[in-house]
Design an enzyme around this catalytic site. Structure first.
Site, short mmCIF file in Angstrom:
data_model
loop_
_atom_site.label_atom_id
_atom_site.label_comp_id
_atom_site.label_asym_id
_atom_site.label_seq_id
_atom_site.Cartn_x
_atom_site.Cartn_y
_atom_site.Cartn_z
N GLU A 25 38.16 51.10 45.12
CA GLU A 25 36.91 50.79 45.82
C GLU A 25 35.84 51.78 45.35
OE1 GLU A 25 35.39 48.48 47.93
OE2 GLU A 25 33.79 49.91 47.57
N PHE B 220 35.64 40.09 54.59
CA PHE B 220 34.65 39.07 54.19
C PHE B 220 35.19 37.66 54.44
CE2 PHE B 220 30.71 40.65 52.24
CZ PHE B 220 30.91 42.01 52.47
N GLU B 221 36.48 37.50 54.23
CA GLU B 221 37.07 36.17 54.50
C GLU B 221 36.92 35.85 55.98
OE1 GLU B 221 40.51 33.33 55.29
OE2 GLU B 221 40.48 35.41 55.89
N ASP C 237 32.97 33.46 48.10
CA ASP C 237 32.20 32.45 48.83
C ASP C 237 31.10 31.88 47.95
OD1 ASP C 237 31.15 35.15 48.96
OD2 ASP C 237 29.48 34.26 50.06
N THR D 267 40.79 39.17 54.32
CA THR D 267 39.94 40.36 54.16
C THR D 267 38.83 40.29 55.21
OG1 THR D 267 38.24 39.37 52.74
CG2 THR D 267 40.20 40.19 51.62
N GLU E 45 44.53 46.01 44.15
CA GLU E 45 43.37 45.26 44.63
C GLU E 45 42.08 45.89 44.14
OE1 GLU E 45 42.17 45.44 48.74
OE2 GLU E 45 41.32 43.42 48.67
N ASP F 180 31.16 41.44 44.65
CA ASP F 180 29.71 41.33 44.85
C ASP F 180 29.10 40.36 43.85
OD1 ASP F 180 29.57 43.25 46.93
OD2 ASP F 180 29.68 44.87 45.47
N LYS G 7 20.60 38.46 41.43
CA LYS G 7 19.48 38.43 40.48
C LYS G 7 19.99 38.37 39.05
CE LYS G 7 16.17 40.88 43.28
NZ LYS G 7 15.76 42.20 43.69
#
Ligand code: SAM
Length: 214
Positions: free
Chosen positions: A66, A191-192, A152, A189, A41, A116, A120
């Site tokens: 990570e 964030f999910e 997302d 996850t 992952e 992420d 910008k």
């Protein structure tokens, strides 16, 4: 914000990159103690996917990368506290590791969840999901290996679909169904969970390495 716990021994799970010879490929069998299939992952955050998937599939090895050392440590703590022995956490940059340290055709699956977006324009080159990563993933996956992605961000999803969907090395497959969560930890996850609870859309796609010659 949860803080890492210095008193918890995570040495079985949390890898120290300084202890590995620079740029040498990682030997999964040495890391996991046997020749099990390995799932990797990218950007594991606090490790919810790894903990859930590793407990459902104890015969697989799960390797999380990570870049934020603190999160890598928290992810390691989560799996150690859950008594899981089939997860290894690598604190570092996934782009570098995937390009330099993965033995070709050695991974069963690669998962990239909520990378992420770097909104910008001048920061977009920092995105982890790019053409180089797709090449590294295509090289790292074993025949029939799978890539699973979620985000997302509709625009980023479009970029990912263009990069992988138009790449003849991959065929699109249906993403695994998401169940109805019964508890806070019953999500794909962190964030999910956050986005589903907020009712925001989550875009997912999955691919299998094509069997045609690459
Ligand atoms: C938006 S968070 C998503 C975390 C987790 N996948 C989730 O869905 O809950 C993105 C994560 O990717 C990590 N990350 C960003 N760039 C990375 C890179 N080059 N290599 C490894 N991890 C990275 C960040 O530190 C962060 O924890």
């Amino acid at each position: 914000m949860t803080r890492p716990r210095a008193d918890l021994d995570v040495s079985s799970t949390f890898l120290e990159p300084e202890r590995f010879p620079p740029d040498e490929p990682l030997r999964w069998a040495e890391l996991f103690g046997d020749d099990r299939p390995v799932v990797l992952e990218i950007g594991s955050g606090k490790g919810l996917f790894l903990a859930n998937a590793a407990s459902k599939r104890p015969a697989h090895g799960f390797f999380g990368i990570e870049i934020a050392k603190k999160y890598a440590r928290l992810a390691a703590e989560r799996v150690v506290k859950a008594g899981l022995t089939n997860v290894r956490m690598w604190p570092g940059d996934a782009g570098h590791l995937m390009a330099r340290r993965v033995v070709p055709a050695s991974l069963r699956e690669v998962h990239v969840y909520f990378p992420d977006p770097w909104w910008k324009k001048r920061h977009k080159k920092r995105r982890v999901f790019n053409e180089t990563l797709v090449d590294s993933i295509a090289r790292a996956l074993a025949p029939e290996g799978e890539l699973h992605v979620a985000t997302d961000v509709e625009e980023y999803f479009g970029v990912i679909r263009e990069l992988v969907g138009n790449d003849p090395r991959f065929v699109q497959i249906d993403p695994p169904p998401l169940g109805e969560p019964e508890s806070d930890s019953d999500y794909l996850t962190n964030f999910e969970r956050k986005y589903r609870i907020e009712g925001r859309p989550v875009y997912r796609s999955s691919y299998r390495l094509a069997s045609a010659p690459r």
